[in-house]
Motif scaffolding. Structure first.
Motif, short mmCIF file in Angstrom:
data_model
loop_
_atom_site.label_atom_id
_atom_site.label_comp_id
_atom_site.label_asym_id
_atom_site.label_seq_id
_atom_site.Cartn_x
_atom_site.Cartn_y
_atom_site.Cartn_z
N ASP A 1 -97.27 35.99 13.48
CA ASP A 1 -96.86 35.79 12.09
C ASP A 1 -96.48 37.13 11.45
O ASP A 1 -96.37 38.14 12.14
N THR A 2 -96.29 37.14 10.15
CA THR A 2 -95.87 38.36 9.46
C THR A 2 -96.89 39.49 9.57
O THR A 2 -96.55 40.65 9.41
N ASP A 3 -98.13 39.14 9.87
CA ASP A 3 -99.19 40.13 10.05
C ASP A 3 -99.37 40.48 11.53
O ASP A 3 -100.32 41.18 11.89
N GLY A 4 -98.46 39.99 12.40
CA GLY A 4 -98.53 40.27 13.83
C GLY A 4 -99.61 39.49 14.56
O GLY A 4 -99.92 39.78 15.71
N ARG A 5 -100.18 38.49 13.92
CA ARG A 5 -101.30 37.74 14.50
C ARG A 5 -100.88 36.36 14.98
O ARG A 5 -100.02 35.72 14.38
N CYS A 6 -101.54 35.91 16.05
CA CYS A 6 -101.42 34.53 16.53
C CYS A 6 -102.68 33.81 16.10
O CYS A 6 -103.75 34.04 16.66
N LYS A 7 -102.56 32.97 15.11
CA LYS A 7 -103.75 32.32 14.56
C LYS A 7 -104.00 30.95 15.15
O LYS A 7 -105.01 30.32 14.83
N ASP A 8 -103.10 30.45 16.00
CA ASP A 8 -103.25 29.08 16.49
C ASP A 8 -103.13 28.98 18.01
O ASP A 8 -102.56 28.04 18.54
N LEU A 9 -103.71 29.95 18.73
CA LEU A 9 -103.73 29.85 20.19
C LEU A 9 -104.63 28.69 20.61
O LEU A 9 -105.64 28.42 19.96
#
Length: 131
Positions: free
Chosen positions: A48-56
């Protein structure tokens, strides 16, 4: 979320050439049960815009090894195309990225959470177990 019988994984990407999160990088998650077992593709996400994958996806019970596959070439191609639009006189005929893919494999134990950040630039990368 990890349970007493499973581990959990999260990740994020920092583009160290910009000092900013890398948005829009596809990440695939795979797991296996034992070092001689076949990899099972579990699915993926994109940063996402924060460089994170929050839904692996969640890891299946019995997972001992995890692999994160990062498709970084499209990210750097887009970044290079955007830069060329802004400064067409500075076009470089070389590749946008030396490592088109980054695959990180690591061992896990049930009940633990593993946060694995990727520090990325066009010609190198580094990873570590975060918190």
């Amino acid at each position: 979320m990890s349970t007493s019988t499973t581990a959990s994984v999260s990740t994020h990407i920092l583009d160290t050439s910009l000092g900013r999160p890398a948005e829009g990088v596809a990440v695939q998650l795979s797991a296996r049960r034992g070092r001689d077992a076949n990899w099972q593709a579990l699915g993926g996400s994109a940063t996402d815009t924060d460089g994170r994958c929050k839904d692996l996806p969640a890891l299946p019970e019995g997972t001992t090894h995890v692999r994160l596959d990062f498709a970084v070439e499209p990210y750097f191609e887009k970044k290079q195309a955007d830069a060329q639009q802004d400064a067409p006189a500075n076009r470089d005929s070389g590749p946008a990225v030396f490592f088109p893919e980054v695959a990180i494999t690591f061992a896990v134990v049930p009940g633990e959470h593993y946060h694995v950040p990727l520090l990325l630039n066009p010609f190198g990368y580094s990873v570590y177990r975060g918190s």
